[in-house]
Design a protein around this motif. Structure first.
Motif, PDB file in Angstrom:
ATOM      1  N   SER A   4       0.838  -1.209   0.000  1.00 42.30           N
ATOM      2  CA  SER A   4       0.000   0.000   0.000  1.00 42.30           C
ATOM      3  C   SER A   4       0.865   1.248   0.000  1.00 42.30           C
ATOM      4  O   SER A   4       0.618   2.189  -0.757  1.00 42.30           O
ATOM      5  CB  SER A   4      -0.924   0.028   1.224  1.00 42.30           C
ATOM      6  OG  SER A   4      -1.863  -1.008   1.170  1.00 42.30           O
ATOM      7  N   GLN A   5       1.884   1.264   0.829  1.00 40.48           N
ATOM      8  CA  GLN A   5       2.781   2.421   0.912  1.00 40.48           C
ATOM      9  C   GLN A   5       3.535   2.605  -0.414  1.00 40.48           C
ATOM     10  O   GLN A   5       3.688   3.717  -0.910  1.00 40.48           O
ATOM     11  CB  GLN A   5       3.780   2.260   2.059  1.00 40.48           C
ATOM     12  CG  GLN A   5       4.674   3.474   2.257  1.00 40.48           C
ATOM     13  CD  GLN A   5       3.907   4.688   2.724  1.00 40.48           C
ATOM     14  OE1 GLN A   5       3.162   4.619   3.700  1.00 40.48           O
ATOM     15  NE2 GLN A   5       4.078   5.806   2.040  1.00 40.48           N
ATOM     16  N   GLU A   6       3.968   1.500  -0.995  1.00 38.77           N
ATOM     17  CA  GLU A   6       4.689   1.568  -2.270  1.00 38.77           C
ATOM     18  C   GLU A   6       3.790   2.116  -3.378  1.00 38.77           C
ATOM     19  O   GLU A   6       4.204   2.971  -4.160  1.00 38.77           O
ATOM     20  CB  GLU A   6       5.206   0.177  -2.645  1.00 38.77           C
ATOM     21  CG  GLU A   6       6.096   0.189  -3.862  1.00 38.77           C
ATOM     22  CD  GLU A   6       6.678  -1.187  -4.148  1.00 38.77           C
ATOM     23  OE1 GLU A   6       7.046  -1.402  -5.315  1.00 38.77           O
ATOM     24  OE2 GLU A   6       6.748  -2.028  -3.237  1.00 38.77           O
ATOM     25  N   LEU A   7       2.551   1.638  -3.429  1.00 39.57           N
ATOM     26  CA  LEU A   7       1.598   2.137  -4.414  1.00 39.57           C
ATOM     27  C   LEU A   7       1.335   3.622  -4.187  1.00 39.57           C
ATOM     28  O   LEU A   7       1.321   4.428  -5.131  1.00 39.57           O
ATOM     29  CB  LEU A   7       0.296   1.335  -4.345  1.00 39.57           C
ATOM     30  CG  LEU A   7      -0.816   1.733  -5.300  1.00 39.57           C
ATOM     31  CD1 LEU A   7      -0.355   1.706  -6.750  1.00 39.57           C
ATOM     32  CD2 LEU A   7      -2.028   0.816  -5.110  1.00 39.57           C
ATOM     33  N   THR A  14       3.944  10.391  -9.382  1.00 42.28           N
ATOM     34  CA  THR A  14       3.354  10.703 -10.676  1.00 42.28           C
ATOM     35  C   THR A  14       2.488  11.954 -10.614  1.00 42.28           C
ATOM     36  O   THR A  14       2.516  12.799 -11.516  1.00 42.28           O
ATOM     37  CB  THR A  14       2.498   9.522 -11.176  1.00 42.28           C
ATOM     38  OG1 THR A  14       3.328   8.361 -11.240  1.00 42.28           O
ATOM     39  CG2 THR A  14       1.904   9.801 -12.535  1.00 42.28           C
ATOM     40  N   MET A  15       1.710  12.082  -9.546  1.00 47.39           N
ATOM     41  CA  MET A  15       0.725  13.163  -9.452  1.00 47.39           C
ATOM     42  C   MET A  15       1.285  14.485  -8.920  1.00 47.39           C
ATOM     43  O   MET A  15       0.783  15.552  -9.280  1.00 47.39           O
ATOM     44  CB  MET A  15      -0.435  12.725  -8.548  1.00 47.39           C
ATOM     45  CG  MET A  15      -1.192  11.506  -9.043  1.00 47.39           C
ATOM     46  SD  MET A  15      -2.034  11.770 -10.593  1.00 47.39           S
ATOM     47  CE  MET A  15      -3.267  12.949 -10.089  1.00 47.39           C
ATOM     48  N   ILE A  24      -1.091  19.731  -1.734  1.00 45.00           N
ATOM     49  CA  ILE A  24      -0.436  18.426  -1.585  1.00 45.00           C
ATOM     50  C   ILE A  24      -1.126  17.578  -0.517  1.00 45.00           C
ATOM     51  O   ILE A  24      -1.290  16.378  -0.690  1.00 45.00           O
ATOM     52  CB  ILE A  24       1.068  18.593  -1.285  1.00 45.00           C
ATOM     53  CG1 ILE A  24       1.774  19.223  -2.493  1.00 45.00           C
ATOM     54  CG2 ILE A  24       1.709  17.275  -0.904  1.00 45.00           C
ATOM     55  CD1 ILE A  24       1.692  18.401  -3.772  1.00 45.00           C
ATOM     56  N   LYS A  25      -1.575  18.193   0.583  1.00 41.02           N
ATOM     57  CA  LYS A  25      -2.255  17.415   1.630  1.00 41.02           C
ATOM     58  C   LYS A  25      -3.532  16.778   1.085  1.00 41.02           C
ATOM     59  O   LYS A  25      -3.796  15.592   1.328  1.00 41.02           O
ATOM     60  CB  LYS A  25      -2.567  18.299   2.836  1.00 41.02           C
ATOM     61  CG  LYS A  25      -3.191  17.551   3.993  1.00 41.02           C
ATOM     62  CD  LYS A  25      -3.277  18.438   5.204  1.00 41.02           C
ATOM     63  CE  LYS A  25      -3.993  17.858   6.379  1.00 41.02           C
ATOM     64  NZ  LYS A  25      -3.811  16.509   6.719  1.00 41.02           N
ATOM     65  N   GLN A  26      -4.318  17.543   0.317  1.00 42.81           N
ATOM     66  CA  GLN A  26      -5.531  16.989  -0.272  1.00 42.81           C
ATOM     67  C   GLN A  26      -5.190  15.882  -1.269  1.00 42.81           C
ATOM     68  O   GLN A  26      -5.854  14.849  -1.315  1.00 42.81           O
ATOM     69  CB  GLN A  26      -6.351  18.081  -0.984  1.00 42.81           C
ATOM     70  CG  GLN A  26      -7.090  18.999  -0.040  1.00 42.81           C
ATOM     71  CD  GLN A  26      -6.211  20.108   0.517  1.00 42.81           C
ATOM     72  OE1 GLN A  26      -5.149  20.392  -0.001  1.00 42.81           O
ATOM     73  NE2 GLN A  26      -6.651  20.730   1.601  1.00 42.81           N
ATOM     74  N   LEU A  27      -4.130  16.084  -2.054  1.00 42.46           N
ATOM     75  CA  LEU A  27      -3.702  15.057  -3.001  1.00 42.46           C
ATOM     76  C   LEU A  27      -3.324  13.784  -2.256  1.00 42.46           C
ATOM     77  O   LEU A  27      -3.719  12.684  -2.649  1.00 42.46           O
ATOM     78  CB  LEU A  27      -2.524  15.541  -3.850  1.00 42.46           C
ATOM     79  CG  LEU A  27      -1.912  14.488  -4.773  1.00 42.46           C
ATOM     80  CD1 LEU A  27      -2.921  14.034  -5.822  1.00 42.46           C
ATOM     81  CD2 LEU A  27      -0.643  15.004  -5.412  1.00 42.46           C
ATOM     82  N   THR A  28      -2.570  13.925  -1.177  1.00 40.74           N
ATOM     83  CA  THR A  28      -2.159  12.763  -0.387  1.00 40.74           C
ATOM     84  C   THR A  28      -3.380  11.993   0.108  1.00 40.74           C
ATOM     85  O   THR A  28      -3.423  10.758   0.015  1.00 40.74           O
ATOM     86  CB  THR A  28      -1.289  13.203   0.810  1.00 40.74           C
ATOM     87  OG1 THR A  28      -0.141  13.887   0.302  1.00 40.74           O
ATOM     88  CG2 THR A  28      -0.855  12.035   1.651  1.00 40.74           C
ATOM     89  N   ASN A  29      -4.368  12.709   0.616  1.00 36.76           N
ATOM     90  CA  ASN A  29      -5.588  12.055   1.096  1.00 36.76           C
ATOM     91  C   ASN A  29      -6.289  11.298  -0.023  1.00 36.76           C
ATOM     92  O   ASN A  29      -6.710  10.147   0.152  1.00 36.76           O
ATOM     93  CB  ASN A  29      -6.543  13.081   1.707  1.00 36.76           C
ATOM     94  CG  ASN A  29      -5.995  13.707   2.967  1.00 36.76           C
ATOM     95  OD1 ASN A  29      -5.078  13.187   3.589  1.00 36.76           O
ATOM     96  ND2 ASN A  29      -6.532  14.844   3.341  1.00 36.76           N
ATOM     97  N   TRP A  30      -6.442  11.947  -1.177  1.00 38.42           N
ATOM     98  CA  TRP A  30      -7.118  11.296  -2.304  1.00 38.42           C
ATOM     99  C   TRP A  30      -6.329  10.099  -2.808  1.00 38.42           C
ATOM    100  O   TRP A  30      -6.914   9.082  -3.185  1.00 38.42           O
ATOM    101  CB  TRP A  30      -7.371  12.295  -3.435  1.00 38.42           C
ATOM    102  CG  TRP A  30      -8.570  13.146  -3.128  1.00 38.42           C
ATOM    103  CD1 TRP A  30      -8.579  14.427  -2.682  1.00 38.42           C
ATOM    104  CD2 TRP A  30      -9.934  12.740  -3.193  1.00 38.42           C
ATOM    105  NE1 TRP A  30      -9.862  14.844  -2.473  1.00 38.42           N
ATOM    106  CE2 TRP A  30     -10.720  13.835  -2.779  1.00 38.42           C
ATOM    107  CE3 TRP A  30     -10.575  11.566  -3.559  1.00 38.42           C
ATOM    108  CZ2 TRP A  30     -12.111  13.790  -2.736  1.00 38.42           C
ATOM    109  CZ3 TRP A  30     -11.962  11.511  -3.507  1.00 38.42           C
ATOM    110  CH2 TRP A  30     -12.708  12.627  -3.094  1.00 38.42           C
TER     111      TRP A  30
END
Length: 124
Positions: A4-7, A14-15, A24-30
């Protein structure tokens, strides 16, 4: 490192260049939600929560996911893009079939184009 962490790390790599640094925080959550969906092979929050990192129990992770999903800072695109947002209000009746005194200042309505302005392939 867990799969999961690797994915998550690969998706973030990529994103990240595509997202404003302030988001970035919102991206991390998504990305964690996407990882949960992919790993769980389910869209059930209780299943996704199993793949979200943290010391908390699954119930509180479900609550966290719900909070992420309800984040008003995240904007979704509409299912269609308005094609004539620049028509002046006093010119609308010359281009679109609208009821008398009907307005759509926020492009919430889809008004048919008047027949005289349609191309041949739009006549339906």
């Amino acid at each position: 490192m867990s799969s999961s962490q690797e994915l998550h790390d690969r998706l973030m790599e990529t994103m990240r260049p595509l997202v404003d640094a302030s988001n970035i925080k919102q991206l991390t959550n998504w990305v964690w939600i996407v990882v949960g969906i992919l790993q769980a092979k389910s869209i059930a929050l209780s299943q996704i929560a199993l793949y979200i990192p943290g010391e908390a129990q699954a119930e509180s992770r479900v609550t966290r996911i719900r909070r992420w999903l309800m984040n008003l800072k995240v904007k979704f695109r509409e299912s269609f893009r308005p094609f004539a947002p620049v028509v002046l209000r006093d010119q609308v009746h010359k281009w679109f079939q609208m009821r008398p005194n009907e307005e759509s200042p926020y492009m919430l309505l889809v008004a048919p184009v008047l027949q005289k302005h349609r191309t041949n392939d739009e006549s339906s």
